[in-house]
Design an enzyme around this catalytic site. Structure first.
Site, PDB file in Angstrom:
ATOM      1  N   SER A 263       3.806  -0.412   5.715  1.00 52.03           N
ATOM      2  CA  SER A 263       2.429   0.272   5.976  1.00 52.03           C
ATOM      3  C   SER A 263       1.941   0.513   6.741  1.00 52.03           C
ATOM      4  CB  SER A 263       1.476  -0.324   5.743  1.00 52.03           C
ATOM      5  OG  SER A 263       0.721  -1.576   6.115  1.00 52.03           O
ATOM      6  N   LYS A 264       0.509   1.253   7.049  1.00 48.23           N
ATOM      7  CA  LYS A 264      -0.222   1.022   8.092  1.00 48.23           C
ATOM      8  C   LYS A 264      -0.083   0.568   9.631  1.00 48.23           C
ATOM      9  CE  LYS A 264      -2.568   5.620   7.547  1.00 48.23           C
ATOM     10  NZ  LYS A 264      -3.157   6.776   8.031  1.00 48.23           N
ATOM     11  N   ARG A 265      -0.215  -0.748   8.126  1.00 48.32           N
ATOM     12  CA  ARG A 265      -1.331  -1.675   9.570  1.00 48.32           C
ATOM     13  C   ARG A 265      -0.062  -2.469   9.898  1.00 48.32           C
ATOM     14  NH1 ARG A 265      -3.721  -2.017   4.963  1.00 48.32           N
ATOM     15  NH2 ARG A 265      -2.533  -3.176   3.585  1.00 48.32           N
TER      16      ARG A 265
END
Ligand code: GLU
Length: 508
Positions: A263-265
């Site tokens: 994920s982007k996180r």
């Protein structure tokens, strides 16, 4: 069925930077368009104004440009199906939602958020999940349950409303996904999604379907996270009486350990970038690294993306963009999630670095040398690149593999000194210096021949002489072929390093 020219789109929402998965979606659309001599559209899906991040659109445009994934129609270069930003297409959504209401496929809902929340809680206590669906809608505050007059009155009085899609009850919906195959869904499991919001903006579903139709999109190629929306989209096409495009949902990109979606996180948490370009969070100022800044070549980055969920069915791994276009097909997209392998990503870059022309590498290396105060001819740097490019994965690593071509060593490896340097070393190196002084021309082969001859004639230990010489030239046991180093740095520098080294090590 009419065969229409292929038109595909990449439709990101500018809510932040794109990540590897998003770039892969863009790439597959691009490859498919080019393969079929079609058109690749970039459409900015910015209807969710609350989540909008100002710099994100520019970031998307720049990321595509850096990767060589060039849209034919977009917010930058226009096109005859524009505007390409959804926030500028309001009239199309209004017009089409009105059609759906008129034909009875959508309805006004006036339920207050607090009221829906109350119902949700009440149902929860009974152990039921509340859904706004074909069973519930008949008892809620919407135009299906009011007279035409009543609806009119509420609308005229400015009462807030949303427009919901009326999912047909109890139907076995059958459709096809070009990656997943045939899918069947029971429509009673679907809810009456909001298509139009009280702020006068369409939701993703409406805007996406209307635009794909108006922009004459023939194939929707997107991430698997949109697969659950597909039944609704199919029903929307049917309600509008529009021909639906083909759909291909690509597998998820997984973390390197295969546990969960990348994920982007994840940012830099896993030790590698998840973004194409460096991203500065405009709110927190936090910087996340990007492939470009990490020193990846765009061609390598594209090659890495291509193998996320696709393979050519052969052992070939290195593909130029043109080769990818040639080899690409939706049939070879896999269903299972594909793990991102950061080590393989580096390997790709290394392969590209090795294949680069020496001159091109030199041009990339010169600015790094300049920051170290080294100004030297491009021809010289080109020759250095030829000798060290096999050893580096990134241009930024080339200095560590080649500093001795530009400056004499500052330190000499203690371990080698302890192992090799003895009472005879000084005189032996001095004699080697005298031999080298006479060698002409000072080419690698000629030096090698003469030096080896001298070693043999005097029954010196070959390993000892060559290792000591390398120590004086490089300061360590690393580096390319010794005689290549001598020849390139030249006779004067070679002799000076011999005396300098003797002096320093002697003192030490
Ligand atoms: N705007 C959606 C996104 O951000 C597009 C999904 C689609 O391609 O339909 O991913």
């Amino acid at each position: 069925m009419i065969i229409r020219p292929v038109r595909v789109r990449f439709a990101p929402s500018p809510t932040g930077p794109l990540h590897i998965g998003g770039m892969r979606t863009a790439l597959f659309n691009y490859l498919f368009a080019r393969k079929h001599k079609g058109t690749f559209v970039l459409r900015i899906e910015d209807t969710d104004q609350k989540r909008l991040v100002k710099s994100a659109e520019q970031y998307i445009v720049e990321s595509l440009k850096w990767s060589g994934i060039n849209p034919d129609e977009s917010v930058i270069n226009g096109g005859k199906f524009g505007p390409y930003r959804q926030s500028e297409r309001g009239e199309f959504y209004r017009e089409n939602i009105d059609k759906l209401v008129k034909s009875g496929h959508a309805y006004y809902a006036f339920d207050k958020p607090e009221e829906l929340e109350r119902l949700r809680k009440e149902k929860e206590r009974e152990g039921i999940t509340f859904t706004y669906n074909n069973e519930m809608r008949n008892s809620l505050s919407n135009s299906l349950n009011f007279s035409g007059q009543e609806v009119e009155k509420r609308l005229n009085s400015g009462e807030p409303y949303v427009i919901r899609f009326m999912i047909p009850a109890n139907e076995r919906l059958k459709f096809n996904d070009l990656v997943r195959g045939n899918i069947e869904v029971d429509t009673s499991t679907l809810d009456d999604k909001i298509l139009f919001k009280s702020d006068g903006m369409p939701t993703y579903h409406l805007a996406n379907v209307v635009d794909d139709h108006l922009m004459q999109i023939t194939h929707v190629i997107r991430g698997e996270e949109w697969l659950p929306s597909l039944p609704l989209h199919i029903l929307l096409y049917r309600a509008f009486n529009w021909e639906s495009p083909g759909f291909a949902h690509m597998p998820l990109t997984l973390k390197p350990d295969g546990k969960g979606k990348l994920s982007k996180r994840d940012g830099d948490r896993l030790g590698f970038p998840v973004f194409p370009l460096e991203w500065k969070n405009p709110e927190t100022g936090e910087i996340s690294s990007g492939y470009r800044e990490a020193g990846y070549f765009p061609e390598a980055f594209v090659n890495i993306l291509a193998f996320l969920g696709w393979n050519p069915g052969t052992t070939q791994e290195i593909f130029s963009m043109d080769e990818l276009i040639e080899a690409f097909s939706l049939e070879r997209i896999v269903k299972a999630g594909s793990r991102f392998d950061p080590e393989k990503a580096k390997w790709f870059n290394q392969q590209y670095l090795r294949r680069k022309e020496n001159r091109e590498l030199a041009e990339l290396f010169v600015p790094i040398l300049e920051t170290k105060g080294i100004n030297i001819t491009i021809d010289y740097v080109t020759q250095v690149c030829d000798l060290v490019k096999e050893r580096a994965t990134f241009v930024s690593e080339m200095w560590d593999h080649s500093y001795f071509f530009f400056i004499p060593p500052e330190r000499y490896d203690e371990k080698i000194i302890r192992k090799r340097w003895n009472d005879e070393s000084e005189s032996m190196m001095n004699r080697l210096g005298e031999i080298l002084k006479e060698i002409e021309p000072f080419t690698s082969e000629n030096i090698e021949e003469k030096v080896k001859k001298w070693i043999n004639l005097n029954s010196h230990n070959m390993g000892q002489v060559l290792n000591l010489c390398r120590l004086l030239m490089v300061g360590a046991s690393a580096g390319p072929h010794l005689f290549d180093i001598l020849s390139l740095i030249g006779k004067r520098e070679t002799l000076s390093r011999i005396s300098r080294g003797i002096e320093k090590i002697g003192v030490g």
